[in-house]
Motif scaffolding. Sequence first.
Motif, mmCIF file in Angstrom:
data_model
loop_
_atom_site.group_PDB
_atom_site.id
_atom_site.type_symbol
_atom_site.label_atom_id
_atom_site.label_comp_id
_atom_site.label_asym_id
_atom_site.label_seq_id
_atom_site.Cartn_x
_atom_site.Cartn_y
_atom_site.Cartn_z
ATOM 1 N N GLU A 24 0.826 -1.208 0.000
ATOM 2 C CA GLU A 24 0.000 0.000 0.000
ATOM 3 C C GLU A 24 0.861 1.259 0.000
ATOM 4 N N GLN A 25 1.964 1.246 0.748
ATOM 5 C CA GLN A 25 2.829 2.417 0.800
ATOM 6 C C GLN A 25 3.516 2.649 -0.548
ATOM 7 N N ALA A 26 3.977 1.576 -1.187
ATOM 8 C CA ALA A 26 4.635 1.716 -2.482
ATOM 9 C C ALA A 26 3.673 2.262 -3.534
ATOM 10 N N LEU A 27 2.432 1.778 -3.540
ATOM 11 C CA LEU A 27 1.445 2.277 -4.496
ATOM 12 C C LEU A 27 1.094 3.725 -4.205
ATOM 13 N N ALA A 28 0.957 4.071 -2.923
ATOM 14 C CA ALA A 28 0.646 5.463 -2.574
ATOM 15 C C ALA A 28 1.780 6.393 -2.985
ATOM 16 N N ASP A 29 3.027 5.973 -2.781
ATOM 17 C CA ASP A 29 4.158 6.807 -3.184
ATOM 18 C C ASP A 29 4.189 7.009 -4.696
ATOM 19 N N ALA A 30 3.724 6.018 -5.446
ATOM 20 C CA ALA A 30 3.701 6.136 -6.907
ATOM 21 C C ALA A 30 2.457 6.845 -7.413
ATOM 22 N N GLY A 31 1.535 7.228 -6.514
ATOM 23 C CA GLY A 31 0.313 7.901 -6.936
ATOM 24 C C GLY A 31 -0.689 6.991 -7.598
ATOM 25 N N VAL A 32 -0.686 5.728 -7.231
ATOM 26 C CA VAL A 32 -1.598 4.751 -7.826
ATOM 27 C C VAL A 32 -2.651 4.383 -6.790
ATOM 28 N N PRO A 33 -3.913 4.787 -6.965
ATOM 29 C CA PRO A 33 -4.959 4.384 -6.016
ATOM 30 C C PRO A 33 -5.306 2.914 -6.219
ATOM 31 N N ALA A 34 -5.386 2.179 -5.131
ATOM 32 C CA ALA A 34 -5.632 0.742 -5.249
ATOM 33 C C ALA A 34 -6.243 0.219 -3.970
ATOM 34 N N SER A 35 -6.934 -0.902 -4.114
ATOM 35 C CA SER A 35 -7.451 -1.652 -2.974
ATOM 36 C C SER A 35 -6.632 -2.930 -2.855
ATOM 37 N N VAL A 36 -6.236 -3.260 -1.626
ATOM 38 C CA VAL A 36 -5.315 -4.373 -1.399
ATOM 39 C C VAL A 36 -5.922 -5.322 -0.385
ATOM 40 N N GLY A 37 -5.915 -6.593 -0.713
ATOM 41 C CA GLY A 37 -6.356 -7.637 0.206
ATOM 42 C C GLY A 37 -5.376 -8.782 0.175
ATOM 43 N N ALA A 38 -5.353 -9.574 1.234
ATOM 44 C CA ALA A 38 -4.388 -10.668 1.325
ATOM 45 C C ALA A 38 -5.043 -11.885 1.951
ATOM 46 N N ALA A 39 -4.495 -13.034 1.643
ATOM 47 C CA ALA A 39 -4.943 -14.299 2.232
ATOM 48 C C ALA A 39 -3.742 -15.213 2.348
ATOM 49 N N ARG A 40 -3.642 -15.879 3.487
ATOM 50 C CA ARG A 40 -2.543 -16.813 3.716
ATOM 51 C C ARG A 40 -3.003 -18.225 3.397
ATOM 52 N N GLY A 41 -2.151 -18.968 2.731
ATOM 53 C CA GLY A 41 -2.513 -20.302 2.302
ATOM 54 C C GLY A 41 -2.690 -21.271 3.449
ATOM 55 N N ARG A 42 -3.506 -22.267 3.190
ATOM 56 C CA ARG A 42 -3.744 -23.336 4.149
ATOM 57 C C ARG A 42 -3.176 -24.640 3.602
ATOM 58 N N PRO A 43 -2.845 -25.548 4.462
ATOM 59 C CA PRO A 43 -2.307 -26.827 3.978
ATOM 60 C C PRO A 43 -3.284 -27.521 3.029
ATOM 61 N N GLY A 44 -2.794 -27.912 1.870
ATOM 62 C CA GLY A 44 -3.610 -28.606 0.887
ATOM 63 C C GLY A 44 -4.476 -27.708 0.029
ATOM 64 N N GLU A 45 -4.426 -26.404 0.238
ATOM 65 C CA GLU A 45 -5.281 -25.491 -0.525
ATOM 66 C C GLU A 45 -4.670 -25.229 -1.897
ATOM 67 N N THR A 46 -5.522 -25.182 -2.919
ATOM 68 C CA THR A 46 -5.047 -24.888 -4.262
ATOM 69 C C THR A 46 -4.775 -23.394 -4.408
ATOM 70 N N VAL A 47 -3.937 -23.064 -5.373
ATOM 71 C CA VAL A 47 -3.596 -21.662 -5.606
ATOM 72 C C VAL A 47 -4.810 -20.891 -6.107
ATOM 73 N N GLU A 48 -5.633 -21.516 -6.946
ATOM 74 C CA GLU A 48 -6.824 -20.836 -7.446
ATOM 75 C C GLU A 48 -7.752 -20.463 -6.289
ATOM 76 N N HIS A 49 -7.917 -21.375 -5.348
ATOM 77 C CA HIS A 49 -8.777 -21.081 -4.202
ATOM 78 C C HIS A 49 -8.161 -19.989 -3.338
ATOM 79 N N LEU A 50 -6.846 -20.004 -3.180
ATOM 80 C CA LEU A 50 -6.175 -18.966 -2.412
ATOM 81 C C LEU A 50 -6.322 -17.609 -3.089
ATOM 82 N N LEU A 51 -6.208 -17.575 -4.405
ATOM 83 C CA LEU A 51 -6.435 -16.329 -5.137
ATOM 84 C C LEU A 51 -7.858 -15.829 -4.932
ATOM 85 N N GLY A 52 -8.810 -16.749 -4.927
ATOM 86 C CA GLY A 52 -10.193 -16.342 -4.699
ATOM 87 C C GLY A 52 -10.395 -15.740 -3.319
#
Length: 728
Positions: free
Chosen positions: A301-329
């Motif tokens: 968020e700080q890097a985007l703000a310094d570059a003047g790029v408005p953005a929404s940021v969300g994160a999710a931590r993977g779980r054991p056995g979870e697929t990458v597609e599900h983690l992206l979702g």
Amino acid sequence: MPGPVQRAHRGVPADAPVRADRRAQTVDALLPTFTVAAVVLGLLVPANLLLAPPPGAWVTAAVAGGVSAGFALARWVCSRPRGRALALAHPHEVGLVACLVASLFPLSQLLLDADPLATGGLMVFLLAAGTLLNERRYASVVTAVCLLQWLLAATVHGTLRTSAPVGVVLVCAAALAHVLNAIRCRAADRSAAAEHAVTLAACSDELTGLVNRRGLLDAAAGSSGPGALPPTVVFVDVDGLKQLNDAEGHDAGDRLLRSAAAALRAATRPGDVVARLGGDEFALLLPALPLGATGAVRRVEQALADAGVPASVGAARGRPGETVEHLLGRADTAMYAVKQSRRAAGGGRPPLPPAPAVDAPGPAAGDPVLDGAATARTDLGDLVRACAWLHVAVAPAHLLLLPSPAGRTMTLVSVVLAVGFAALRRADRSAALGPAVARHASALLCLALVVVCGEMVLYADVVPAPWASLPMVLCLVAAGGALPSHVQVAVVCPATVVVWAVVMASQGDPVGWIWNVMTLGCALGVAALLHVTHARTMRRLADAQARVRLAALTDQLTGVANRRAFLSAARQAWEDARRTGEHLGVLFLDLDGLKQVNDSRGHAAGDALLALAAATLRAAVGVDGLVARLAGDEFAVLLPGCGPDDLPARVAGLSRALSEAGVAASTGSAHLDGDASVEQVLARADAAMLRVKQGRRSHALPVRQAGPPGARAGTGVRPAAAGPRTGC
């Protein structure tokens, strides 16, 4: 084998896949080489027993039989899975050992027979080994071993002074082997680099230079493993990109996306992967975050703000056995929760983001090593330069070592050919004649080798010595290893041998004749082997380069042309239209509601909508026009022969096709006329589309139940409340 993104983010050198592909090519060349060597050496066993005097014949026949059996065994071992795996791990070392073992046969001939004709086997071996080894330092080792073997044999027999002309020919063979090795290594490197570029093109985003969704999945597959911590995904959505595109044009939106990409790169650590998933969406794959993703989100968020790029940021931590597609979702859901809470707190959408004044750097240009059109010209330059210097070097040797008048004749021929090759090299490097040489490089290469073959036939005729036919080995192997065409090799090599046979038919010494025929027969076999190997490499290079061009000019998601292909085709069509007086129309289309589809139904539904729109446009336009996806939800159509009066009808037809498919779009059109450039006319069509969109905005979500062919079940578009709108 790790994918390209895995290698890039594990600190593996960028040329690692190129070296791996070269190793595979070396193994592929070694297998037929072992077969040919086993057969040829097996045939030499009875030849030595019949033609060579005992007891030396028994020794050379035994050595030939043993080496032949060794090559047959090596061929069998390398054809098995374990043996091939070992050969792939150490292909150049395997080739070097094979060459050193094979050199035992010509060494036995040299040590047991003082006849200079015995040097012919060493020359054939030297040229074959130097060309087939795909590692220059190992080829140099083999060359040095061959020269030392000849010096040892000449010293043992006390013929060092009398066989000096044969030594000169052997040195020329070593120099020619170096040139052929350079030609083959360059072709192998270009083929491997082109194959690597195809893989990277499939995993890269054209606009920002980041990896795309496929590259992100490849990197995620490489980060998983026993004992590895689940990765964390940070999902970034650039706010207001659609509004910026509508208000200031898509160039401003592209600059904003590149600025966002640069800011995200700066916010990552070594080993992190930054990807552009599509449109205004980015994702960061962060392996091994034991303390959670809060710090990473704040850093992004700080890097985007310094570059003047408005953005929404969300994160999710993977779980054991979870697929990458599900983690992206899950990360996508977290990002939209942040976006909705921000809108609820702020009372509406974010303000229009400013377009960056200075554009961030885009992806790097393609590597010039992939330019296959220059291959024949580069090979011609190497061969011509080597021939010029060799003729300069052997001219005084002819005068000093050959008896008169043969010495004077061959010296004059060498001087004339040296001047001719030097002139051709100068023409190749000149600005005036260079393009013509490049166009006819293959024919000039063939002509140069024909001249050298003729020189070798003349050498065998005028020099009164049985070994005078040995230089024929040089031209035969050079023709097989350097000529790119099957027809050229099939004509030049046998024709040279036939002419030599006619010239030498009047000479006596049947034993010397037979040994020369055997030597030249081996040279023809080696030439055929080298040509087949080189031709296979060149075919791989041509196929890989065709796929590189296709990947560089095709949109990966929809299969239609991309922006680069559209602009190139439009410029060419515009030049043709100016010359012939034809009309040329351009349409600019923007899909309505794609952002809402992505937000409400996920990006798979948005991808299905884009693919459906592209398929519909391509079917409606037919073979007469060109459909391209410029970026995000923007398409362009090039219509040759479509004048200002024809544009409304063509626009109406495309609008009807899109409406029937349930795709809502706004369309603008423009006509190429006057001195306007393609970019200016495309901007006019874009402005016309924006006027239509601003006048009649659609609030319906274009989502239907049936997607395009190949789309995932449950995705697609449903009919919009309002059909496509057009403007001219």
